[in-house]
Design a protein around this motif. Structure first.
Motif, PDB file in Angstrom:
ATOM      1  N   LYS A 254       8.246   6.536 -10.824  1.00 14.66           N
ATOM      2  CA  LYS A 254       8.662   5.612  -9.767  1.00 14.66           C
ATOM      3  C   LYS A 254       7.745   5.772  -8.558  1.00 14.66           C
ATOM      4  O   LYS A 254       7.479   6.899  -8.126  1.00 14.66           O
ATOM      5  N   PRO A 255       7.252   4.680  -7.975  1.00 15.14           N
ATOM      6  CA  PRO A 255       6.462   4.808  -6.747  1.00 15.14           C
ATOM      7  C   PRO A 255       7.362   5.168  -5.567  1.00 15.14           C
ATOM      8  O   PRO A 255       8.578   4.946  -5.599  1.00 15.14           O
ATOM      9  N   PHE A 256       6.776   5.717  -4.519  1.00 12.72           N
ATOM     10  CA  PHE A 256       7.522   6.052  -3.313  1.00 12.72           C
ATOM     11  C   PHE A 256       8.046   4.776  -2.654  1.00 12.72           C
ATOM     12  O   PHE A 256       7.324   3.773  -2.550  1.00 12.72           O
ATOM     13  N   ASN A 257       9.302   4.824  -2.195  1.00 12.24           N
ATOM     14  CA  ASN A 257       9.823   3.719  -1.393  1.00 12.24           C
ATOM     15  C   ASN A 257       9.161   3.756  -0.022  1.00 12.24           C
ATOM     16  O   ASN A 257       9.278   4.762   0.691  1.00 12.24           O
ATOM     17  N   PRO A 258       8.477   2.703   0.399  1.00 15.54           N
ATOM     18  CA  PRO A 258       7.810   2.725   1.712  1.00 15.54           C
ATOM     19  C   PRO A 258       8.835   2.809   2.845  1.00 15.54           C
ATOM     20  O   PRO A 258       9.950   2.286   2.753  1.00 15.54           O
ATOM     21  N   LEU A 259       8.453   3.483   3.910  1.00 15.91           N
ATOM     22  CA  LEU A 259       9.269   3.507   5.119  1.00 15.91           C
ATOM     23  C   LEU A 259       9.119   2.166   5.845  1.00 15.91           C
ATOM     24  O   LEU A 259       8.110   1.473   5.692  1.00 15.91           O
ATOM     25  N   LEU A 260      10.116   1.814   6.628  1.00 18.08           N
ATOM     26  CA  LEU A 260      10.045   0.565   7.381  1.00 18.08           C
ATOM     27  C   LEU A 260       8.858   0.606   8.341  1.00 18.08           C
ATOM     28  O   LEU A 260       8.720   1.548   9.125  1.00 18.08           O
ATOM     29  N   GLY A 261       7.995  -0.395   8.263  1.00 18.17           N
ATOM     30  CA  GLY A 261       6.795  -0.430   9.096  1.00 18.17           C
ATOM     31  C   GLY A 261       5.587   0.223   8.457  1.00 18.17           C
ATOM     32  O   GLY A 261       4.483   0.168   9.017  1.00 18.17           O
ATOM     33  N   GLU A 262       5.752   0.838   7.296  1.00 24.66           N
ATOM     34  CA  GLU A 262       4.613   1.453   6.600  1.00 24.66           C
ATOM     35  C   GLU A 262       3.657   0.359   6.134  1.00 24.66           C
ATOM     36  O   GLU A 262       4.076  -0.740   5.747  1.00 24.66           O
ATOM     37  N   THR A 263       2.366   0.644   6.179  1.00 27.72           N
ATOM     38  CA  THR A 263       1.346  -0.323   5.790  1.00 27.72           C
ATOM     39  C   THR A 263       0.401   0.291   4.773  1.00 27.72           C
ATOM     40  O   THR A 263       0.389   1.515   4.564  1.00 27.72           O
TER      41      THR A 263
END
Length: 636
Positions: free
Chosen positions: A321-330
């Motif tokens: 599973k890929p990492f869930n991005p944090l809000l605002g991550e680019t």
């Protein structure tokens, strides 16, 4: 053949065999009677003929009588041979009857044993499902999170109903078959006249795969990169460590929940974020470069369809599973000098998780998408449903294509080796010309004779007339075949009438690159995936490359990565609680409050589809040139 209709007892089979033998014996008696009659009447006939020969008849009549006599003799010999063969057959059937009975008894015992085994497995499976359904109930009824029995019962009933719905949908899909049949033409030259009528031709000349054109749909010249990179990219990462994990201790509390809301250790992850996985769609960007040079929109559609399929080629072994991005991550991927394109992704929403993506190419195309990931863990399998449209615009022709992704399913979550399947339909629409392409991803079936991971499709013009047949597999290659003639075939076993397409020889559109050496120990990453998390200078402060837990995992320091992952998630939760509190205070005081807004994307309504989605508003690459990231939040 219909083994389920057989009687289960050996006595019935024995009686059936004896009955068959009696029938054969009765028929043999009838044949013997007929043989006796033939012999009797044949002998009388021969006597009569012999008497005729002794009479004084002309020479010609005597010769004829003699010929008839010889034929009667041959007839009697033949009938005797026939009856002897029938008798031999009966003797052979009787001698083998016991052997047949032993074989049937063995097969019956094997079938009974298999049925018993399947029944035991089904019982174990049902009890395991019940245990899974009961596990959330115990977790919910803990003192920390009190609830009512009614709510638990309702949720359990919903889970059971959802299980039944998903099972039904899955097996229905397995039984579907293609709605058309393809036949390759043996001599393409005889179909030149029909090609000019069926295909989009310019100047009255057929534009097929056997002629030179501005598109070169059929050429396989993208096995290597067109330009050599200006920078040497890495070709390997640290090998994946072998850490054991108690899977059940984590999974028992996850059934029926959104995957994005489940706290997962990095043991289930690969060292890439979802934004980077989204960027991996560009692995075969050459298909779009080639499509941008197409003057024929139908041939362009073939390449766009191949590109949409190619994005799944990296998933066949990628069960992590890929990492869930944090809000605002680019995440940026700048390959402007090397391959002519720049890509920027941003996580624009956390619940539900949504990412916006924008790619600009100097070679004549722009791609953008907003993808929301919906996923459910049901114990037996994990379903991942990407929601949102993908837009592709070609600058020269103005053609605007839109399509959506299919459902991905991860099987054997608890027991067995994990494997991934793609299933569903992709409808690609050129909103400029109204041409369409229908792609079908056939789900894997134990009972199907089709090639696994099969993809088929038809490219049609604005009037619904088919011009190309697409075929292949989503993990290997796609081919296109130009249609020269079509006709309605006979009805299939399902009662549906299938269309028969006569085509030219299929030509290769896309072929998967081989994986790098030792890829099985590097998360089965492709050559592009190995470079996605490589450190680069001057990237945005919110770039996934700078995410510490992901970097620690890539280095093989999983314990530290787990601790860092928990810290980042708690920091994000604290930020969200503070934002919610500020919004509540603003409402109480009667003043306006500005909710969270992404930095590089804003919501707009698409003129083609009428849907509202996040699109790139500009400014990122200009900020990078200035090396000015002061506007970025501190999320790591």
């Amino acid at each position: 053949d219909d083994s389920a209709d057989e009687e289960p007892t050996s006595q019935s089979d024995h009686s059936e065999i004896q009955g068959t033998l009696k029938t054969l014996a009765s028929k043999l008696d009838d044949l013997s009677t007929c043989n006796d009659l033939i012999a009797k009447h044949g002998a009388a006939l021969q006597r009569s003929l012999s008497e005729l020969e002794t009479l004084r008849v002309p020479l010609e009549g005597g010769e004829k009588i003699k010929a008839v006599n010889e034929r009667a003799t041959l007839f009697r010999i033949t009938s005797n041979a026939m009856i002897n063969a029938c008798r031999d057959f009966l003797d052979l059937a009787e001698s083998h009857s016991r052997r047949w009975q032993r074989i049937l008894q063995h097969e019956r015992e094997q079938r009974a044993h298999l049925e018993e085994t399947i029944e035991q497995l089904a019982k174990q499976h049902n009890s395991l499902e019940r245990a899974w359904r009961e596990a959330p109930t115990h977790a919910v009824n803990t003192p920390d999170t009190p609830t009512t029995d009614t709510g638990v019962g309702e949720r359990s009933r919903k889970e059971e109903a959802s299980d039944e719905d998903e099972d039904t949908e899955f097996f229905d899909a397995m039984e579907e078959s293609p709605a058309f049949i393809t036949v390759t033409a043996t001599d393409p030259s005889q179909h030149r006249r029909s090609q000019s009528n069926l295909s989009g031709a310019s100047g009255g000349q057929p534009s097929d795969c056997n002629q030179e054109d501005n598109c070169s749909v059929c050429s396989n010249d993208f096995s290597g990169k067109e330009l050599q990179p200006h920078r040497k990219r890495r070709t390997q990462i640290p090998e994946k460590p072998n850490y054991s994990l108690n899977l059940w201790s984590i999974m028992k509390n996850c059934i029926g929940k959104e995957l994005s809301k489940i706290p997962m250790p990095v043991n289930f992850n690969e060292p890439l974020s979802m934004l980077q996985r989204l960027t991996e769609d560009l692995e075969y960007y050459e298909l779009l470069d080639k499509a941008a040079r197409c003057e024929n929109s139908l041939e362009q559609m073939c390449l766009v369809a191949a590109f949409s399929v190619s994005s799944y080629s990296t998933t066949v072994h990628r069960t992590a599973k890929p990492f869930n991005p944090l809000l605002g991550e680019t995440y940026e991927l700048d390959r402007l000098e090397e391959f002519g394109y720049r890509s920027i992704c941003e996580q624009v929403s956390h619940h539900p998780p949504a990412a916006a993506h924008h790619v600009m190419s100097q070679r004549g195309w722009t791609l953008w998408q907003e993808i929301t990931i919906a996923s459910k863990f049901r114990g037996k399998y994990l379903s991942i449903m990407p929601l949102g449209a993908i837009h592709l615009h070609f600058h020269a022709s103005g053609n605007h294509y839109v399509w959506r992704k299919v459902t991905s399913t991860v099987h054997n979550i608890i027991v067995g080796k994990l494997w991934i399947d793609q299933s569903g339909d992709i409808d690609i629409v050129n909103h400029t010309t109204k041409e369409t392409c229908q792609l079908k991803f056939s789900p894997y079936s134990y009972f199907s004779r089709e090639v696994p991971r099969k993809v088929t499709g038809v490219v049609m013009d604005s009037d619904g007339q088919a011009h190309y047949i697409l075929s292949g597999t989503w993990d290997d290659k796609m081919e296109s075949a130009k249609i020269v003639q079509s006709s309605r075939g006979s009805s299939s076993s399902e009662g549906k009438q299938k269309t028969v397409y006569q085509t030219l020889t299929p030509k290769l559109l896309w072929k998967k690159y081989p994986l790098p050496e030792n890829a099985e120990n590097m998360y089965h990453f492709s050559s592009l995936a190995l470079t996605l998390n490589e450190e680069e200078e001057d990237v945005c402060l919110t770039d996934s490359r700078l995410r510490p837990d992901q970097r620690l995992m890539e280095a093989g320091r999983w314990d530290e990565a787990n601790a860092e992952k928990q810290r980042l998630e708690e920091k994000q939760r604290a930020t969200r609680r503070r934002r919610d509190a500020e919004a509540s205070d603003a409402i109480d005081e009667g003043r306006d409050f500005e909710c969270y807004r992404p930095l590089w994307f804003h919501q707009r309504t698409d003129e083609m589809t009428g849907e509202t989605s996040f699109v790139y508003k500009g400014g990122y690459w200009e900020a990078k040139e200035r090396r000015d990231w002061n506007m970025c939040p501190v999320i790591f």
